[in-house]
Design a protein around this motif. Structure first.
Motif, PDB file in Angstrom:
ATOM      1  N   SER A 147     -33.991  -7.620   2.140  1.00  0.00           N
ATOM      2  CA  SER A 147     -35.255  -7.340   1.439  1.00  0.00           C
ATOM      3  C   SER A 147     -35.310  -5.659   1.515  1.00  0.00           C
ATOM      4  N   ARG A 170     -35.118  -1.605  -3.330  1.00  0.00           N
ATOM      5  CA  ARG A 170     -35.030  -2.931  -3.224  1.00  0.00           C
ATOM      6  C   ARG A 170     -33.768  -3.605  -3.791  1.00  0.00           C
ATOM      7  N   ILE A 172     -31.556  -5.538  -5.924  1.00  0.00           N
ATOM      8  CA  ILE A 172     -31.676  -6.777  -6.969  1.00  0.00           C
ATOM      9  C   ILE A 172     -30.353  -6.536  -7.710  1.00  0.00           C
ATOM     10  N   ARG A 178     -32.945  -6.737 -12.474  1.00  0.00           N
ATOM     11  CA  ARG A 178     -33.160  -5.393 -12.500  1.00  0.00           C
ATOM     12  C   ARG A 178     -33.955  -4.855 -13.960  1.00  0.00           C
ATOM     13  N   ALA A 181     -37.460  -6.182 -13.771  1.00  0.00           N
ATOM     14  CA  ALA A 181     -38.300  -5.430 -12.663  1.00  0.00           C
ATOM     15  C   ALA A 181     -38.985  -4.351 -13.198  1.00  0.00           C
ATOM     16  N   ALA A 184     -41.590  -4.819 -16.001  1.00  0.00           N
ATOM     17  CA  ALA A 184     -42.719  -5.258 -15.693  1.00  0.00           C
ATOM     18  C   ALA A 184     -43.286  -4.244 -14.845  1.00  0.00           C
ATOM     19  N   GLY A 185     -42.883  -3.036 -14.606  1.00  0.00           N
ATOM     20  CA  GLY A 185     -43.558  -2.078 -13.732  1.00  0.00           C
ATOM     21  C   GLY A 185     -43.459  -2.402 -12.314  1.00  0.00           C
ATOM     22  N   ASP A 186     -42.440  -3.100 -11.633  1.00  0.00           N
ATOM     23  CA  ASP A 186     -42.321  -3.547 -10.548  1.00  0.00           C
ATOM     24  C   ASP A 186     -41.631  -2.362  -9.721  1.00  0.00           C
ATOM     25  N   VAL A 187     -40.630  -1.465 -10.413  1.00  0.00           N
ATOM     26  CA  VAL A 187     -39.861  -0.674  -9.813  1.00  0.00           C
ATOM     27  C   VAL A 187     -39.847   0.532 -10.632  1.00  0.00           C
ATOM     28  N   ASP A 188     -39.632   1.808 -10.008  1.00  0.00           N
ATOM     29  CA  ASP A 188     -39.679   2.927 -10.835  1.00  0.00           C
ATOM     30  C   ASP A 188     -38.264   3.398 -11.338  1.00  0.00           C
ATOM     31  N   ARG A 449     -38.972   4.979 -15.091  1.00  0.00           N
ATOM     32  CA  ARG A 449     -40.239   5.190 -15.492  1.00  0.00           C
ATOM     33  C   ARG A 449     -40.474   6.446 -15.984  1.00  0.00           C
TER      34      ARG A 449
END
Length: 470
Positions: A147, A170, A172, A178, A181, A184-188, A449
């Motif tokens: 995790s 994280r 992945i 990856r 993610a 979706a904006g879950d990671v930068d 991002r």
């Protein structure tokens, strides 16, 4: 190793461009061919506030030779050192068994620990984070297997202040996950963007891609060291009277059969650069595939009827590794080497390859441009467990002249003279003897991002310190 770069300091480090620079060390000097004197930077402290001293460096190198509970050894990086002498709090003297021009490159891979913290620490203490105390730009806040890993900026870091106050890493593993993610904006930021996803990400105004050729050297290894190879047979599955991979004409035919342009441009979506050499400059021209010439070499070797071969490799370690295996097998089949693919999880593959269970293998070897010699020591030198050399020479290639050139380069302090010897090693072991079959270097791509710029690293590490606001 990537996580450790955030938390721990070492004497030296590599920049994103692959240049060796000082880290915990301030400077180092060759007193003579066998002696290095190192001065540490002043004011370096561990995350718990304790000062980092020369005694901590000496302790770290003593401990690293036999790390309790470690799945791998750091002895390779320390093999040249015979003694470590602490001169005072900021100075130490390293004596080597023989001239070791790349010693400071090797020591960038050995973290400096606090003797006060680590001397009595157990593996459980490191797993829990209680003993994970370094001098690096970030300190560990929390970590649990499988995790997220949470890091916090080290306010007392002696180097350049990193941009980000906190970092969450994280794991992945899946390429598509990856990319999803990031979309979706879950990671930068994500690393190793799949070639198949690049155009999708490039069309997004809120995302940014950063790419550059890497120096991981992908190649095919061949079992040239024994008269009978386990996965080489005739069409009926019977062992051949002699191992055809020991004939250099056969090995050259196998190299000529490889269409490197097709591999890199079509299969790998242009995210690789063909090569016939490791990361040396200048690079020689890559020859085109020549099936007719390859078949002539097979005929000259008395193998016009070909033979059967298993090509082994991982199916979850390198970009599209299983597909690369399939493509190569088809290319070899075209010259009469009927090839079947034996792909497996990397944990199984690497342990079996190290036991010499395969006849042909797919590998990727990483080194900085400035230390290609250590790469060639691993994959071309005759295996010598006592010296810790030749560990990646799974095909058991052995050539006295190649060994002599490698050993001479390893003793040569003058950089230009050493580079000339390294090129001779590549010419002899790869071009002339065809001990391995080079394929390509990757083009590595990171996605971020908008508003985040990442300095792409040749060593493939993803480090928060190399990401900045834009």
């Amino acid at each position: 190793m990537e996580l450790a770069k955030h938390i721990f300091g070492s004497l030296t480090r590599l920049t994103a461009a692959g240049e060796l620079v000082a880290d915990v060390a301030l400077e180092w000097t060759n007193i003579d061919d066998l002696t290095w004197e190192v001065t540490l930077r002043s004011g370096v402290t561990f995350h718990n506030g304790g000062p980092l001293t020369a005694d901590d460096v000496a302790f770290s190198y003593e401990r690293a030779r036999n790390v309790p509970g470690s799945p791998s050894s750091f002895r390779w990086y320390l093999q040249d050192i015979s003694t470590v002498e602490v001169l005072d709090e900021r100075r130490l003297r390293l004596r080597t068994n023989a001239p070791a021009p790349l010693l400071m490159h090797s020591l960038r891979s050995v973290a400096i620990l606090s003797r006060a913290t680590a001397a009595a620490a157990t593996t459980a203490d490191y797993d829990s984070g209680a003993a994970t105390i370094g001098s690096g730009p970030y300190r560990l806040v929390s970590r649990s297997r499988g995790s997220a890993i949470v890091l916090e900026r080290n306010p007392s870091y002696a180097g350049n202040r990193p941009e980000w106050q906190s970092v969450v890493i994280r794991p992945i593993v899946n390429n598509g996950a990856r990319t999803a993610a990031l979309l979706a904006g879950d990671v930068d930021m994500i690393n190793f963007v799949s070639g198949a996803d690049i155009e999708t990400l490039r069309r997004r105004d809120d995302l940014r891609l950063s790419s550059a050729p890497g120096v991981r050297f992908y190649y095919l290894g061949l079992d040239v060291g024994r008269s009978e190879s386990p996965n080489v047979t005739d069409a009926q599955g019977r062992p051949l009277p002699s191992n055809p991979l020991q004939d250099v004409r056969v090995r050259r035919a196998m190299s000529l059969a490889i269409d490197r342009a097709a591999l890199t441009e079509r299969l790998l979506h242009g995210q690789a650069v063909p090569t016939v050499y490791p990361a040396l400059r200048p690079q020689p021209e890559v020859p085109r595939a020549d099936i007719a010439a390859a078949r002539r070499l097979m005929q000259e070797a008395g193998l016009a009827a070909g033979f059967d071969l298993a090509l082994s490799g991982p199916n979850n370690r390198y970009p599209l590794d299983a597909q690369v295996l399939q493509a190569v097998s088809q290319m070899w089949t075209r010259i009469g080497i009927r090839t079947r693919v034996d792909a497996m999880p990397s944990a199984i593959y690497f342990s079996r390859a190290a036991r010499h269970e395969f006849s042909a293998t797919l590998s990727g070897s990483l080194s900085a441009r400035s230390e290609v010699l250590t790469q060639l020591q691993r994959i071309l030198h005759t295996q010598d467990r006592q010296r810790g050399i030749g560990s990646g020479n799974w095909g058991q290639f052995s050539d006295n002249r190649t060994d002599a050139l490698i050993d001479e380069a390893g003793r040569t302090i003058d950089e230009a003279a050493r580079e000339a010897l390294v090129r001779q090693v590549a010419d002899r072991g790869i071009t002339d003897k065809q001990a391995i079959i080079p394929l390509y270097f990757p083009i590595n791509t990171w996605g971020t991002r908008a508003g985040i710029a990442y300095s792409v690293r040749e060593d493939e590490y993803t480090l928060a310190m190399d990401a900045v606001r834009q």
